[in-house]
Enzyme design. Structure first.
Site, mmCIF file in Angstrom:
data_model
loop_
_atom_site.group_PDB
_atom_site.id
_atom_site.type_symbol
_atom_site.label_atom_id
_atom_site.label_comp_id
_atom_site.label_asym_id
_atom_site.label_seq_id
_atom_site.Cartn_x
_atom_site.Cartn_y
_atom_site.Cartn_z
ATOM 1 N N PHE A 176 17.131 44.869 12.985
ATOM 2 C CA PHE A 176 17.507 43.547 12.488
ATOM 3 C C PHE A 176 18.816 43.622 11.701
ATOM 4 O O PHE A 176 19.614 42.703 11.718
ATOM 5 C CB PHE A 176 16.407 42.976 11.589
ATOM 6 N N CYS A 177 18.987 44.709 10.966
ATOM 7 C CA CYS A 177 20.189 44.856 10.141
ATOM 8 C C CYS A 177 20.591 46.321 10.128
ATOM 9 O O CYS A 177 19.788 47.143 9.718
ATOM 10 C CB CYS A 177 19.918 44.374 8.721
ATOM 11 N N PRO A 178 21.741 46.704 10.639
ATOM 12 C CA PRO A 178 22.871 45.823 10.958
ATOM 13 C C PRO A 178 22.794 45.126 12.318
ATOM 14 O O PRO A 178 23.590 44.252 12.598
ATOM 15 C CB PRO A 178 24.056 46.781 10.930
#
Lengths: 378, 76
Positions: free
Chosen positions: B13-15
């Protein structure tokens, strides 16, 4: 005797060492286990505090404590960074020439800002990733009397919330100085929305539109033309600025590159076991991994807790007992007195809530509580 | 397939997959081929959009069992 060597005394390495010292306290006392931490510094820095230094809300002195004071009794600590990794011989050699054998090795050397990798960026932009840079940014913000503030973000970077936090905090900073009507913000971001996390991006867009903050996405900084005060992007975009703020691109530490452990200084790592690929007795924590996850202290913290449980189980039972689930928790400062947070893992995206003053105060409290957190008490 | 660098961004999801690709592209040489694996259906749109905007090349984009395989070539 089982020897556990931890290379790096940052958030991940310190939490892991203390976690192991508690889980293996009897084995440490009896001499069945030795936990050694090898670090480049006798000081431990609370890196998220740098953001506050840039706004004059923390002093750089507040960011440091003696590393030795943070470690549980029984942990062997040397300020003697590793120079050579001999993974085939289960041995590391330090800069002073001392060799350390190990049964289990943990590499958590972290990352470093590398604005020099973009032409003109180091010379013309301000950032908050070192004490010197944060203090220089404070001076630049204090001396700014109006014009366009451009925010550009490199890839990859540490602490993914900083681009938004810097923007919101500058907004309130200039508002307090009474010059907000003379300031135009132009925020850029490398991908096609305002933040990596889709739900955070949606929230940020609403806030930016409400505050009149301009933005351009799919903007990867290619070079800075300081003479004409322009930033050029890989995508062909050009942004004018009067004050340039950057979240600079990062690399892993040089020792990782010099030992050919991973491209960019990032070590190929199993996202669930945290084992280095091809080396079942070598583990990697925090920014040093190549796992597609936020490079942040929170990530290192949750990884260290999972790894502490597994290393203790390996010593006692000869097997690992859990996996790291990708857990991350990040505060997001939404101005000078409001904050929200993002909590997520590999399977569950975050659902950020509207910012509140209470979460902001909790973040400020955490800035102090960190020292208990890194000791493994929180 | 051995000369294609794989960027496994599944469950990121992140990054996120595009940011992972951008980072990998910085380490790649001109002519190198990379394949991004993503479980985010948005990747099927936003990765080609970025590749086309910068001027790199999309070699193939396919979906199998909920995983998107986006094969690109660095051209500049």
């Amino acid at each position: 005797m089982k020897k556990i060597v931890i290379v790096g005394g940052g958030t991940g390495g310190t939490i892991l060492a203390n976690n192991l010292a508690r889980r293996l306290s009897a084995e440490l006392r009896s001499g069945e286990v030795r936990v050694t931490v090898l670090s480049a510094s006798d000081k431990h820095m609370y890196q998220p505090g740098l953001l506050y230094v840039a706004f004059g809300r923390m002093s750089s002195q507040e960011l440091y404590q003696d590393q030795a004071s943070l470690l549980e009794p029984g942990i062997v600590f040397h300020v003697d960074p590793v120079k050579t990794f001999n993974l085939d011989n289960k041995q590391v050699e330090t800069e002073s020439g001392v060799s350390h054998d190990y049964d289990y090795l943990v590499i958590c050397t972290g990352s470093r800002p590398n604005p020099e990798s973009v032409p003109g960026l180091a010379e013309h932009a301000n950032h908050v990733y070192t004490v010197e840079a944060a203090e220089k940014t404070l001076t630049a913000l204090q001396q700014f009397e109006g014009g366009r503030v451009a925010i550009v973000t490199g890839v990859p970077h540490k602490c993914p919330m900083v681009p938004l936090e810097l923007t919101f905090m500058m907004h309130d900073y200039f508002k307090d100085r009474g010059i907000l009507d003379k300031v135009e913000f132009f925020y850029t971001y490398p991908i096609g929305r305002l933040h990596s996390l889709e739900n955070v991006a949606k929230w940020a867009q609403t806030e930016f539109d409400r505050l009149g903050i301009l933005y351009e996405t799919l903007f990867n900084v290619k070079q800075v033309d300081g003479k004409n005060k322009q930033v050029h992007s890989e995508e062909g975009g050009v942004v004018d600025y009067d004050l340039l703020i950057t979240v600079p691109p990062h690399n892993g530490m040089p020792v990782i590159l010099e030992n050919a452990l991973g491209g960019g200084g990032w070590i190929p790592t199993n996202p669930n076991t945290l084992q280095m690929e091809g080396h079942e007795n070598v583990f990697v924590l925090g920014d040093t991994t190549n796992i597609p996850i936020s490079k942040a202290g929170s990530t290192a913290h949750y990884e260290a807790e999972a790894l502490g449980e597994n290393l203790a189980a390996l010593v006692k039972l000869g097997t690992m007992v859990r996996t790291y689930d990708g857990k991350v928790f990040c505060f997001i400062e939404a101005g000078k007195d409001r904050a929200t947070y993002a909590s997520f893992d590999y399977q569950h995206p975050p659902q950020p809530q509207p910012p509140t003053q209470m979460i902001h105060w909790f973040k400020l409290a955490y800035n102090k509580l960190y020292w208990n957190s890194v000791r493994g008490l929180l | 397939m051995s000369d294609i660098k794989r960027v496994d961004a599944r469950n990121s999801f992140c990054p996120g997959p595009l940011m992972e690709l951008i980072a990998a592209m910085k380490l790649a040489e001109i002519g190198d081929q990379l394949e991004v694996l993503s479980t985010d259906k948005g990747s099927a749109n936003d990765i080609p959009e970025w590749i086309n905007k910068v001027g790199h090349e999309i070699v193939e984009c396919r979906e199998e069992d909920g995983v998107y395989y986006i094969h690109v070539r660095k051209t500049k």
